[in-house]
Enzyme design. Structure first.
Site, PDB file in Angstrom:
ATOM      1  N   LYS A 110       7.386   6.584   4.691  1.00 35.98           N
ATOM      2  CA  LYS A 110       6.612   4.570   3.606  1.00 35.98           C
ATOM      3  C   LYS A 110       8.071   4.455   3.601  1.00 35.98           C
ATOM      4  CE  LYS A 110       2.770   7.732   1.465  1.00 35.98           C
ATOM      5  NZ  LYS A 110       2.191   7.693   3.248  1.00 35.98           N
ATOM      6  N   SER A 150       0.237   2.958   8.327  1.00 36.83           N
ATOM      7  CA  SER A 150      -0.081   2.712   7.142  1.00 36.83           C
ATOM      8  C   SER A 150       1.199   1.506   6.908  1.00 36.83           C
ATOM      9  CB  SER A 150       0.193   4.240   5.960  1.00 36.83           C
ATOM     10  OG  SER A 150       1.094   4.497   6.165  1.00 36.83           O
TER      11      SER A 150
END
Lengths: 209, 443
Positions: A121, A84
């Site tokens: 992230k 991701s």
């Protein structure tokens, strides 16, 4: 592995004479009647040949560790599982250098705690709201609700991507996450104690091993 | 208005809260905020509890098998002691703190003293910043006590842990504001005073001295005559006069008198052969410590004992000792001596549960020459090779005897022997094993 051991027998010089017999070593162990006496160390080591012309210049090669890790006490190395963060150049199996001493800023790649797990992230400010943004359009942003606290575990200062992946990734066996029979592996509210005071055993007193 | 009792150069004691339990939560957010206990060697007794586990009433020292069922019912998480992780996080924590205040003495794996060159209030401000730095930097909460002496700093921290205090930093000035600390010292049992052991506490209680305030009020000279100079120093320290000197041994792990490696077995050992294996492995651990402090030893002693709680066997303990011909740090010589030491003294039918190897007669390696005709039998480089192999491949890949045989699975790779210590609920060694590095999710 064959190991050479210097023996005490006179006439054997040098080290490459093969393994000493263990009986020679054991025979040197027997009760002694006197206590040992210190012997002064020989003074200086003797140089052979000429001193190095580089000695004022060369002090050792540089260390990758020292240049990449600014704060060794608060820096940890972790590994990434998943894709991701590909648009940030972070791939599945990469190593991340994470520094907990840095205060997270808008735009930093961070390790955060989400759903009781460590995730990586990018931290992006939407006005006054911090948002955790994956760098892959296939994954959604995480926007905390007004009463939720975003827990940042550390700031990623860099990552190492393997080109030739000769390293083994992850341990063969999963480590226990929560150990009790019938456990779920994450989350859940704290259950109120069923028997307060149930642990007061007279016991044997402490038996610290 | 300045506090008239502002202390110059106070002592600072920093002490991690529930250290082992706190370490378990650093890389595992799923256990944070939940009841968790850490178990001693062989998963025997509770040695550390999270706050939530304390709230359930679990006491330190409780044998795990007596509460296992209830713990499952209450969803208490249990972990084996993960010394590698605790040592690593401890080193980082101590290093961070040493950057804030000088004169650090690492007293144990989770506490250290420091000597502040500033007054009490300035020290409090620095301590607050230091505490936040440790919490952010390694995730470990610490409590800090600031006092004129080490004994009072210990009491300050002890009291603060029982009464959640202002943001984790407490000064002796806070506790002694109105009455020179008499109220607080009266609430501290004599056993809890630093330096007072169980036997001394019993003798003092026999004289009617039951808490710290009463001890403080004794005549120091009289107490020195009746007991020892250490007790006199403790009394003076309770009065705010620093006199317990820096223990230079405490600033490192160096031992002057002896090195001891003693462990319980995972399963009892019958017969001499198993004990020889264990003695050899423990001797190698002890020998590594010997080399790290640049010492040589002259005597190797081994002891072993059966269980004092056994219903079937009478308690028995055996020991034997070998005096080396020359001082040595060679693991081949030391482990060979350890294997010999118990020869002929073992009763074949007794189930031994614990053994230990002690190296004594320690001398400084630098004072011995390496000429073979006189002086020491030093390690010719074997240990260095072992350490290089261990750094690359992990422990127990190569060693003398059973120390070179790995067990199966990550919990047993210390040594493959059947008697090796049980650690069934070991969490990942996140900073010391490459293959147990934490995994962060990107999915």
């Amino acid at each position: 592995m064959v190991v050479s051991i210097r023996t005490r027998q006179p006439g054997i010089t040098g080290v490459d004479t093969g393994m000493a017999r263990l009986s020679d070593v054991i025979s040197s162990i027997h009760p002694a009647s006197e206590s040992p006496v210190p012997v002064p160390q020989a003074l200086e080591a003797v140089h052979a040949g000429f001193p190095s012309v580089a000695q004022d210049y060369f002090d050792g090669d540089f260390s990758l560790d020292e240049h990449i890790i600014m704060h060794p006490d608060t820096t940890f190395i972790v590994t990434v599982a998943g894709d991701s963060m590909q648009n940030a150049g972070i791939w599945d199996g990469d190593l991340l250098v994470v520094d907990r001493a840095l205060d997270p800023q808008d735009g930093d790649v961070v390790v955060a705690v989400l759903d009781d797990e460590l995730t990586v992230k990018r931290l992006v400010m939407h006005g006054h709201t911090p948002v955790l943004h994956p760098e892959n359009p296939a994954y959604p942003d995480f926007i905390p609700s007004p009463d939720q606290d975003l827990l940042i575990w550390g700031v990623v200062t860099g990552n190492y991507h393997w080109q030739r992946n000769t390293a083994q990734r992850h341990a063969e066996q999963p480590v226990p996450s929560v150990t009790y029979p019938g456990a779920k592996s994450s989350g859940g509210a704290i259950v109120a104690p069923k028997h307060p005071g149930a642990y007061r055993h007279g016991g044997w007193g402490s038996r610290h091993a | 208005m300045p506090d008239p009792r502002v202390q110059e150069h106070p002592i600072v004691l920093a002490d991690a809260n529930n250290f082992y339990a706190s370490c378990e939560a650093v890389f595992h957010p799923e256990v944070a905020g939940k009841p968790l206990v850490v178990l001693s060697n062989n998963d025997g007794c509770v040695v550390s509890r999270s706050y939530e586990a304390k709230a359930l009433g679990i006491a330190n020292g409780t044998p795990w098998f007596t509460i296992r069922q209830e713990a499952a019912y209450d969803q208490v998480i249990a972990r084996s002691s993960n010394y590698e992780l605790y040592g690593s996080l401890s080193r980082r924590m101590m290093s961070i703190m040493s950057g804030f205040l000088p004169g650090q003495e690492v007293y144990s794996i989770d506490e250290c003293f420091m000597h502040s060159p500033w007054g009490s209030e300035q020290t409090r401000r620095i301590a607050a910043v230091m505490r936040r730095a440790v919490l952010q930097g390694v995730g470990i909460p610490v409590s800090i006590g600031i006092a004129p002496t080490k004994t009072l700093a210990k009491i300050t921290n002890h009291w603060a842990k029982r009464h959640p205090s202002s943001r984790g930093v407490t000064t002796w000035g806070d506790l002694s504001r109105d009455d020179q600390g008499t109220a607080v010292l009266s609430s501290i049992e004599i056993d809890d005073v630093w330096g007072i052991g169980r036997r001394l506490a019993k003798r003092l209680r026999g004289l009617g001295i039951r808490q710290a305030a009463q001890l403080r009020d004794q005549d120091p000279v009289n107490m020195r005559r009746r007991f020892s100079v250490q007790l006199e120093r403790t009394i003076l320290e309770l009065r705010g006069i620093p006199c317990i000197a820096d223990d230079s041994d405490a600033t490192g792990d160096k031992r002057d008198c002896q090195i001891l490696c003693s462990r319980m077995f995972g399963t009892p050992i019958l017969g001499e052969e198993g004990l020889r294996q264990a003695a050899s492995v423990y001797a190698q651990y002890a020998c590594r410590r010997l080399q790290r402090q640049h010492s040589l030893c002259t005597r190797v002693s081994v002891f072993c004992a059966s269980s004092p709680f056994s219903k079937h066997d009478q308690y028995s303990s055996v020991c034997g000792s070998i005096l080396l011909q020359d001082p040595s740090d060679d693991p081949v010589i030391i482990s060979a001596a350890a294997r010999q030491a118990l020869h002929g003294r073992i009763t074949p039918s007794v189930r031994y549960v614990r053994a230990g190897v002690m190296l004594t007669g320690l001398v400084d390696a630098a004072s011995y020459g390496t000429l073979p005709a006189l002086g020491a039998q030093t390690d010719p480089g074997l240990s260095e090779v072992f350490e290089q192999v261990a750094r690359r491949f992990g422990p127990a890949h190569v060693g003398i005897g059973f120390a070179g045989i790995r067990g199966d699975g990550r919990n047993n790779d210390g040594t493959g022997a059947a008697w090796a210590m049980r650690r069934e609920m070991l969490s990942s060694r996140c900073t010391t094993r490459w293959d147990e590095m934490p995994v962060v999710r990107a999915d």
